[in-house]
Design a protein around this motif. Structure first.
Motif, PDB file in Angstrom:
ATOM      1  N   ARG A  22      -4.494   3.883  20.436  1.00  0.00           N
ATOM      2  CA  ARG A  22      -4.035   4.827  19.412  1.00  0.00           C
ATOM      3  C   ARG A  22      -3.189   4.122  18.360  1.00  0.00           C
ATOM      4  N   ILE A  23      -2.325   3.219  18.781  1.00  0.00           N
ATOM      5  CA  ILE A  23      -1.492   2.480  17.830  1.00  0.00           C
ATOM      6  C   ILE A  23      -2.367   1.621  16.921  1.00  0.00           C
ATOM      7  N   SER A  24      -3.405   1.025  17.476  1.00  0.00           N
ATOM      8  CA  SER A  24      -4.335   0.228  16.670  1.00  0.00           C
ATOM      9  C   SER A  24      -4.983   1.091  15.596  1.00  0.00           C
ATOM     10  N   LEU A  25      -5.442   2.270  15.984  1.00  0.00           N
ATOM     11  CA  LEU A  25      -6.100   3.170  15.033  1.00  0.00           C
ATOM     12  C   LEU A  25      -5.116   3.661  13.970  1.00  0.00           C
ATOM     13  N   GLU A  26      -3.886   3.953  14.376  1.00  0.00           N
ATOM     14  CA  GLU A  26      -2.872   4.404  13.422  1.00  0.00           C
ATOM     15  C   GLU A  26      -2.533   3.300  12.420  1.00  0.00           C
ATOM     16  N   THR A  27      -2.489   2.066  12.888  1.00  0.00           N
ATOM     17  CA  THR A  27      -2.211   0.944  11.994  1.00  0.00           C
ATOM     18  C   THR A  27      -3.334   0.776  10.975  1.00  0.00           C
ATOM     19  N   ALA A  28      -4.566   0.918  11.428  1.00  0.00           N
ATOM     20  CA  ALA A  28      -5.708   0.846  10.510  1.00  0.00           C
ATOM     21  C   ALA A  28      -5.622   1.944   9.455  1.00  0.00           C
ATOM     22  N   ASP A  29      -5.244   3.158   9.876  1.00  0.00           N
ATOM     23  CA  ASP A  29      -5.088   4.263   8.925  1.00  0.00           C
ATOM     24  C   ASP A  29      -3.992   3.971   7.908  1.00  0.00           C
ATOM     25  N   ARG A  30      -2.908   3.376   8.372  1.00  0.00           N
ATOM     26  CA  ARG A  30      -1.795   3.062   7.467  1.00  0.00           C
ATOM     27  C   ARG A  30      -2.240   2.091   6.381  1.00  0.00           C
ATOM     28  N   VAL A  31      -2.977   1.057   6.770  1.00  0.00           N
ATOM     29  CA  VAL A  31      -3.466   0.090   5.793  1.00  0.00           C
ATOM     30  C   VAL A  31      -4.460   0.743   4.839  1.00  0.00           C
ATOM     31  N   SER A  32      -5.364   1.542   5.372  1.00  0.00           N
ATOM     32  CA  SER A  32      -6.354   2.223   4.540  1.00  0.00           C
ATOM     33  C   SER A  32      -5.682   3.147   3.532  1.00  0.00           C
ATOM     34  N   ASN A  33      -4.637   3.850   3.962  1.00  0.00           N
ATOM     35  CA  ASN A  33      -3.931   4.763   3.056  1.00  0.00           C
ATOM     36  C   ASN A  33      -3.275   4.020   1.901  1.00  0.00           C
ATOM     37  N   GLN A  34      -2.705   2.868   2.189  1.00  0.00           N
ATOM     38  CA  GLN A  34      -2.083   2.079   1.119  1.00  0.00           C
ATOM     39  C   GLN A  34      -3.130   1.580   0.122  1.00  0.00           C
ATOM     40  N   LEU A  35      -4.261   1.167   0.636  1.00  0.00           N
ATOM     41  CA  LEU A  35      -5.327   0.716  -0.262  1.00  0.00           C
ATOM     42  C   LEU A  35      -5.855   1.868  -1.106  1.00  0.00           C
ATOM     43  N   ARG A  53     -13.618  -6.908  -5.776  1.00  0.00           N
ATOM     44  CA  ARG A  53     -12.878  -6.088  -4.815  1.00  0.00           C
ATOM     45  C   ARG A  53     -12.073  -6.948  -3.848  1.00  0.00           C
ATOM     46  N   ARG A  54     -12.627  -8.052  -3.434  1.00  0.00           N
ATOM     47  CA  ARG A  54     -11.921  -8.941  -2.516  1.00  0.00           C
ATOM     48  C   ARG A  54     -10.619  -9.431  -3.155  1.00  0.00           C
ATOM     49  N   ALA A  55     -10.697  -9.811  -4.413  1.00  0.00           N
ATOM     50  CA  ALA A  55      -9.500 -10.276  -5.110  1.00  0.00           C
ATOM     51  C   ALA A  55      -8.479  -9.155  -5.242  1.00  0.00           C
ATOM     52  N   GLU A  56      -8.962  -7.949  -5.571  1.00  0.00           N
ATOM     53  CA  GLU A  56      -8.047  -6.824  -5.733  1.00  0.00           C
ATOM     54  C   GLU A  56      -7.417  -6.424  -4.400  1.00  0.00           C
ATOM     55  N   ILE A  57      -8.206  -6.375  -3.340  1.00  0.00           N
ATOM     56  CA  ILE A  57      -7.677  -6.017  -2.018  1.00  0.00           C
ATOM     57  C   ILE A  57      -6.615  -7.012  -1.586  1.00  0.00           C
ATOM     58  N   SER A  58      -6.861  -8.289  -1.799  1.00  0.00           N
ATOM     59  CA  SER A  58      -5.880  -9.315  -1.431  1.00  0.00           C
ATOM     60  C   SER A  58      -4.568  -9.101  -2.173  1.00  0.00           C
ATOM     61  N   ARG A  59      -4.689  -8.820  -3.460  1.00  0.00           N
ATOM     62  CA  ARG A  59      -3.477  -8.597  -4.273  1.00  0.00           C
ATOM     63  C   ARG A  59      -2.732  -7.349  -3.824  1.00  0.00           C
ATOM     64  N   VAL A  60      -3.441  -6.253  -3.612  1.00  0.00           N
ATOM     65  CA  VAL A  60      -2.822  -4.986  -3.236  1.00  0.00           C
ATOM     66  C   VAL A  60      -2.156  -5.086  -1.859  1.00  0.00           C
ATOM     67  N   LEU A  61      -2.789  -5.772  -0.929  1.00  0.00           N
ATOM     68  CA  LEU A  61      -2.189  -5.921   0.393  1.00  0.00           C
ATOM     69  C   LEU A  61      -0.879  -6.693   0.320  1.00  0.00           C
ATOM     70  N   ARG A  62      -0.824  -7.697  -0.534  1.00  0.00           N
ATOM     71  CA  ARG A  62       0.427  -8.456  -0.694  1.00  0.00           C
ATOM     72  C   ARG A  62       1.519  -7.575  -1.295  1.00  0.00           C
ATOM     73  N   GLU A  63       1.122  -6.692  -2.221  1.00  0.00           N
ATOM     74  CA  GLU A  63       2.105  -5.795  -2.837  1.00  0.00           C
ATOM     75  C   GLU A  63       2.571  -4.720  -1.861  1.00  0.00           C
ATOM     76  N   ALA A  64       1.639  -4.162  -1.095  1.00  0.00           N
ATOM     77  CA  ALA A  64       1.963  -3.051  -0.204  1.00  0.00           C
ATOM     78  C   ALA A  64       2.704  -3.503   1.047  1.00  0.00           C
ATOM     79  N   PHE A  65       2.428  -4.731   1.496  1.00  0.00           N
ATOM     80  CA  PHE A  65       3.045  -5.250   2.725  1.00  0.00           C
ATOM     81  C   PHE A  65       3.644  -6.630   2.441  1.00  0.00           C
ATOM     82  N   PRO A  66       4.728  -6.675   1.662  1.00  0.00           N
ATOM     83  CA  PRO A  66       5.268  -7.959   1.211  1.00  0.00           C
ATOM     84  C   PRO A  66       5.779  -8.853   2.341  1.00  0.00           C
ATOM     85  N   ALA A  67       6.153  -8.265   3.463  1.00  0.00           N
ATOM     86  CA  ALA A  67       6.666  -9.079   4.572  1.00  0.00           C
ATOM     87  C   ALA A  67       5.553  -9.589   5.487  1.00  0.00           C
ATOM     88  N   ALA A  68       4.349  -9.089   5.286  1.00  0.00           N
ATOM     89  CA  ALA A  68       3.222  -9.473   6.140  1.00  0.00           C
ATOM     90  C   ALA A  68       2.517 -10.700   5.573  1.00  0.00           C
TER      91      ALA A  68
END
Length: 375
Positions: free
Chosen positions: A69-82, A149-164
């Motif tokens: 369940r935690i795995s699925l919730e984490t996937a949802d969290r990332v998807s929501n940010q994207l 899209r790959r370039a945009e996803i990479s950029r957005v993930l860095r912005e949304a999860f700066p500590a990751a």
């Protein structure tokens, strides 16, 4: 690294609890894992003083649903940010071991397909295409769309999860891990491809997914939902035995790798191999779980000794042969020999007379294991 059975049991516990991957998750998730790991699981109490049997039983079991369940919730969290941060429209779907419930790690990577909603390709021979229902052709290409899209996803993930950490070294998936994330997430830029079958059925499992290989600058087609559907349906016909056999093989592969041996066969291929096992034998495992070990050993041994038959086996989604590269037979041999050894040791624990033999015959060992009733 030691390959004693007690060390294997300890590594199995560590994989299942997530203790083996605490360095890639948030501190809160780490604390939960440490506390949760103190509770013994049911499989650990089922075969007292029979460590090989304990390992075999434990290797078959599903990961604690709380972890999934935690795995699925984490996937949802990332998807929501994207969804919030990306331009245009996106759709998100899960693929891989977690939605199929054949993952073997408490902290398992979750595969998220990031699907371009405003672009898809189709087979011109399909019913929808022939009836003229698709929009006019576009000058956009799959490679161009997915590269952007790959370039945009990479950029957005860095912005949304700066500590990751955002790792783009893989040619297909963008890996996100650490920071505030409870699980590592692999994001795969992709778009739909409407096959002939999908245009007739309109069912998601018949719809292919196009992904980008950013190193070769080419696209590939996959059928992840057809794979999930086929394996799930066959597993249900066995009372869960097929999934257990897949987990058993994957855990044994993980042990071989932990012991320093490279096993040249993928988790996808392991699932595909066991898909062709004897389902009646796996169904017996719904009552006597060790029968699953016996069938896994028999099936792997049979394929190694009948390579021409093995070469004709096709993955569940029908896209290719399982053994489409000769080096996979090396992986099959490694896994088969390891399963032989595990079967023999379990048989010795179940039958006193066999324990007097250093290397009992496989047929005799299978019979002893099948007749064993471990509650």
């Amino acid at each position: 690294m030691s390959n004693s059975i007690n060390d294997r049991i300890n590594r199995l516990r560590s994989r299942r609890s997530g203790l083996d991957r605490t360095s890639v998750i948030t501190m809160d998730a780490k604390n939960f894992i440490v506390n949760h790991s103190l509770t013994q699981e049911a499989w650990e109490r089922r075969a007292k003083d029979k460590p090989n049997t304990t390992f075999a039983l434990g290797a078959m079991q599903e990961v604690d649903p709380i972890y999934t369940r935690i795995s699925l919730e984490t996937a949802d969290r990332v998807s929501n940010q994207l969804t919030k941060r990306m331009s245009g429209n996106m759709e998100f779907e899960l693929q891989g071991s977690v939605p199929l419930n054949v993952h073997i790690r408490g902290v398992s990577d979750v595969d998220v397909l990031a699907l371009e909603a405003d672009f898809h390709t189709y087979d011109t021979r399909g019913a929808i295409s022939r009836s003229g229902q698709y929009n006019s052709p576009t000058t956009r290409t799959s490679v161009g769309v997915l590269t952007a899209r790959r370039a945009e996803i990479s950029r957005v993930l860095r912005e949304a999860f700066p500590a990751a950490t955002v790792d783009t070294s893989s040619s297909k998936a963008i890996k996100l891990l650490g920071g505030s994330l409870a699980r590592p997430v692999d994001v795969v830029p992709s778009h739909w491809h409407d096959t002939i079958e999908y245009q007739a059925s309109r069912q998601k499992h018949d719809r292919a997914v196009t992904i980008l290989d950013s190193h070769k600058i080419i696209t590939l087609e996959n059928w992840p939902f057809l794979h999930i559907k086929k394996v799930r349906e066959r597993c249900e016909s066995t009372g869960g035995g097929l999934r257990k056999s897949i987990r058993l093989c994957k855990n044994l592969k993980a042990e071989l790798e932990a012991e320093g041996r490279s096993v040249t066969i993928s988790s996808f291929d392991i699932a595909s191999i066991m898909y062709h096992a004897n389902m009646a034998s796996l169904t017996v495992g719904s009552l006597y779980e060790l029968a699953i070990l016996a069938e896994a050993q028999r099936h792997l041994d049979y394929l190694w000794n009948h390579k021409e038959e093995a070469r004709r086996l096709i993955v569940p989604d029908g896209s290719r042969f399982i053994f489409d590269a000769e080096e996979k037979f090396t992986g099959l041999l490694q896994l088969s020999v390891a399963m032989d050894n595990l079967l023999r040791e379990v048989a010795k624990e179940q039958n006193y007379l066999l324990s007097l033999s250093e290397k009992p015959l496989l047929d005799v060992s299978r019979e002893a294991v099948i007749r064993s009733a471990v509650l």
